[in-house]
Design a protein around this motif. Structure first.
Motif, short mmCIF file in Angstrom:
data_model
loop_
_atom_site.label_atom_id
_atom_site.label_comp_id
_atom_site.label_asym_id
_atom_site.label_seq_id
_atom_site.Cartn_x
_atom_site.Cartn_y
_atom_site.Cartn_z
N ALA A 1 7.36 3.16 3.02
CA ALA A 1 6.93 1.76 2.96
C ALA A 1 7.63 0.89 4.01
N SER A 2 8.87 1.19 4.30
CA SER A 2 9.62 0.37 5.25
C SER A 2 9.07 0.49 6.67
N THR B 1 0.83 -1.21 0.00
CA THR B 1 0.00 0.00 0.00
C THR B 1 0.86 1.25 0.00
N CYS B 2 1.85 1.30 0.88
CA CYS B 2 2.68 2.50 0.98
C CYS B 2 3.62 2.65 -0.21
N LYS B 3 4.10 1.55 -0.74
CA LYS B 3 4.98 1.63 -1.90
C LYS B 3 4.22 2.14 -3.11
N LYS C 1 -6.48 0.40 -4.35
CA LYS C 1 -7.30 1.52 -3.87
C LYS C 1 -6.65 2.18 -2.66
N GLY C 2 -6.13 1.37 -1.73
CA GLY C 2 -5.49 1.93 -0.55
C GLY C 2 -4.29 2.79 -0.91
N GLY C 3 -3.46 2.32 -1.84
CA GLY C 3 -2.28 3.08 -2.24
C GLY C 3 -2.64 4.38 -2.95
N VAL C 4 -3.58 4.30 -3.88
CA VAL C 4 -4.01 5.50 -4.61
C VAL C 4 -4.61 6.52 -3.65
N ASP D 1 8.26 -6.87 -4.13
CA ASP D 1 8.40 -5.74 -5.05
C ASP D 1 7.88 -6.08 -6.44
N ASP D 2 7.93 -7.34 -6.82
CA ASP D 2 7.33 -7.73 -8.10
C ASP D 2 5.80 -7.65 -8.04
#
Length: 291
Positions: free
Chosen positions: A62-63, A33-35, A274-277, A199-200
């Protein structure tokens, strides 16, 4: 809806190494989500976030996106802020006055109230209204809770504690329904499709955000009648998804395998997107304010 849920300004971030981790979306879900959000930050937001992260020594948001899970049992007041359990066992919608309560019935003590609260604290920071909060922690709580509110079973039914009391088998392993949605499906997806590389997974969802899902992004970023966040809307969507996808076809003792996984992991990815956006949209608005 504003409250004073923040640690004292001098609280130490050494708790990151002292407190055993627990899971919201799960570590990889919150990281994702944070990335995703970081890739959508404006330059002003990226700069402001980096400034707030300086006391932690972290290089990216993100970390630290699971930090709020790592401190929830040390700071017991925060435990109720990770979810908004639906009090009516027959309902598939969120109602603030009915559902945004803690175990003592205190109104506003849920993930929806927390998102409003920490958004307000960060707006105070940007506008120079210094109120003694630790604004680094305000950022970390907001970022984490924006992930939690998009996990359908964080807006599941109170009667089963968001699926925590529904014991299932995830393939051959004992689990519970809440943990399946927090972590098991994401881990299985990473194992099966991304060589165990989170990350992929992030890259694949990001490609969908700019590709097949791009027509939905503007709707995700906006709120009816005002600027984001609109966490009651997010919780309502998650409550409906819990009924439509998480609970459907599951009883205590169910074995969940390929049929469940392949029909549900796209919903997990959709919710993570949706969470990231939405996290990016909220922070871009906050840090776009005049100081």
């Amino acid at each position: 809806m504003r409250s004073c849920w923040a640690l004292p300004l001098l609280a130490s971030f050494c708790v990151l190494s002292l407190v055993p981790s627990t899971h919201g979306w799960g570590k990889d879900g919150h990281y994702t989500t944070c990335k995703l959000a970081e890739s959508l930050f404006s330059s002003a937001t990226a700069s402001a976030v980096q400034t707030l992260l300086e006391p932690t020594g972290a290089q990216d948001l993100a970390s630290l996106c699971s930090w709020a899970d790592q401190v929830r049992f040390r700071f017991h007041w925060s435990s109720a802020l990770h979810f908004a359990d639906i009090q009516d066992p027959n309902a598939c919608n969120f109602q603030y006055d009915r559902d945004c309560i803690d175990t003592n019935g205190v109104l506003g003590r849920c993930v929806v109230g927390a998102i409003y609260n920490y958004t307000g604290q960060l707006l105070d920071y940007v506008n120079g209204t210094q109120t003694g909060y630790n604004y680094t922690q305000s950022l970390l709580f907001l970022s984490h809770f924006m992930g939690d509110v998009h996990q359908p079973l964080h807006c599941g039914h109170a009667v089963d504690k968001g699926g925590n009391t529904i014991e299932v088998h995830w393939y051959k392993r004992n689990s519970n329904l809440h943990h399946v949605w927090d972590s098991d499906m994401i881990s299985t997806e990473e194992d099966d499709f991304y060589s165990k590389n989170v990350d992929d997974l992030v890259a694949a969802i990001s490609q969908n955000i700019t590709g097949d899902w791009s027509t939905s992004v503007q709707e995700w970023e906006t709120c009816s009648g005002g600027q984001p966040p609109c966490p009651a809307l997010y919780a309502n969507e998650s409550a409906q998804a819990a009924c439509d996808w998480a609970y459907r076809g599951v009883t205590d003792g169910s074995t969940l395998e390929d049929d469940y996984f392949h029909s549900r992991y796209p919903i997990v990815n959709w919710q993570l997107a949706k969470g990231g956006v939405r996290l990016a949209a909220v922070l871009n608005i906050i840090f776009g304010q005049s100081s």
